[in-house]
Design a protein around this motif. Sequence first.
Motif: not given
Lengths: 288, 288
Positions: B105-106, B141-142
């Motif tokens: 997810y990141d 990042r997400r």
Amino acid sequence: MTAILLTGVGKRYDIVSAFAQHATVVAADPNPLAPAQYAAHHRVAVPLIKDPEYIPALRALCDEHGVGAVVPLTDLDIEVLAQARADGRLPEALVPSPETAAATYDKYEAHLLLQRLGLPSPPTVLPGEEPPSYPVMVKPRRGSGADAIHPARDAEEAAFFCRYIADKDPMVQRLMDGPEFSMDCLSDTEGRCLNVIPRSMLESRGGESIKGTVLDDAELVELGRTVVEALGVRGPCTVQAFRDREIGLGITDVNTRFGGAFPAPAYAARPGRTYPELIVRMASGERI
Amino acid sequence: MTAILLTGVGKRYDIVSAFAQHATVVAADPNPLAPAQYAAHHRVAVPLIKDPEYIPALRALCDEHGVGAVVPLTDLDIEVLAQARADGRLPEALVPSPETAAATYDKYEAHLLLQRLGLPSPPTVLPGEEPPSYPVMVKPRRGSGADAIHPARDAEEAAFFCRYIADKDPMVQRLMDGPEFSMDCLSDTEGRCLNVIPRSMLESRGGESIKGTVLDDAELVELGRTVVEALGVRGPCTVQAFRDREIGLGITDVNTRFGGAFPAPAYAARPGRTYPELIVRMASGERI
């Protein structure tokens, strides 16, 4: 049966299939992968819009199929069609004058035109000019979809984005903070407004509405009618506006074609008066 | 008949209706306007993912309908489902371990994980660190879809965008210049890879592929298989990669769910072995 020529059909399958229920439909697109062509009776890969053979190819399709109206489904060829209509090569084209086509394709020209006509447009400046307030949107004058649109919170961010998209000829417009609306308008070949269907924008993707609600809002109906009659629009036109909490209604885009949310003009009109039906009747020479 | 619970169905009508041909389908979404719910046999508005009642609500649906597999259609609840699977509250969830769910997810964690596993990931740094080359992409990042992704030609632009999206926790990744590919992978409940279907990305909107071609490319099949087996994926997983002209293949995203272009796993698989069919067989306890 009257025939309709739809150009730049792209992915607009819903529009092509709605017309195909009421008329013979010829779909033209230079891209052989255009999905929407498969909803038409006749599919034709035409030359690119900038090719001098583009209009002669459409002319030949009109003659071959007895086309009564040419309706562009993208922004890209409206100016070319408007020119061809004006000089008599393509009188079937349901498009405005070349001047209106050019002014509405360029959002800064559209802003100036709306101001001249006394119609509400958000404060808009060119790079290097100071806007009256922040935040602003930096966007290409001739952008489509949500391409290269950047919100800027202050002068430094605005200046950065003007440099960042300098190759796209940017402009700087007040970031309207209220809810967004669209008005799906239809005018006849003489520029008389036949109907206006306002709707809200609940969710959009790539700049096009994918969720919304049709609204009963007399102010928006009147604004749509005023805009399309002042601009001398022919055929469909989608007027986009925000209702800003401070400055009220402001028009952010005028597209002289069907907008992203086609269900409104197809399903929210009265029975027998959906926009494809009215256009087919116009194409057969009827005065609505 | 085996039942499948699909969560976060949103607009993914094609996936819901594909499952509904092979099993009883329960569609869950907190949003009562989620269009895809109408392709399901049962529609349920569930609590928000962050609500402590979310997993108990899914548990109750599993018990009520005899659900054999819970398949998330969005990124948003994969970590929560992975945790609930790991601690025994929702063993039906077809999701990886909490560690893999969190790392994928990141996108920066995913980069570090791919590096540790010896898998190809483009050069990626955090704000303040100098990337080995330009241009780069500054992105959250997400993030999901194409939200807040900004190409930067040089250090000044990269620094600006790191400040501009500072509230979204940015990272800086080499801008891969080659063609983009996706691999639609499917793993069983033990993490064994069942199939990989590579496809090209010809056109995308909002970060999701809308035009592409399924490819016969052994290198991409092998890469997909290696990634999902190394990560211990369960169920569907879409691995995105570019083939850069200088550095070769680099993985830019791993989503442990169906990707944007669902037609590939639905139609390009061998007869009887589309991904929904295989998942329904897994849900009924069969070993594929």
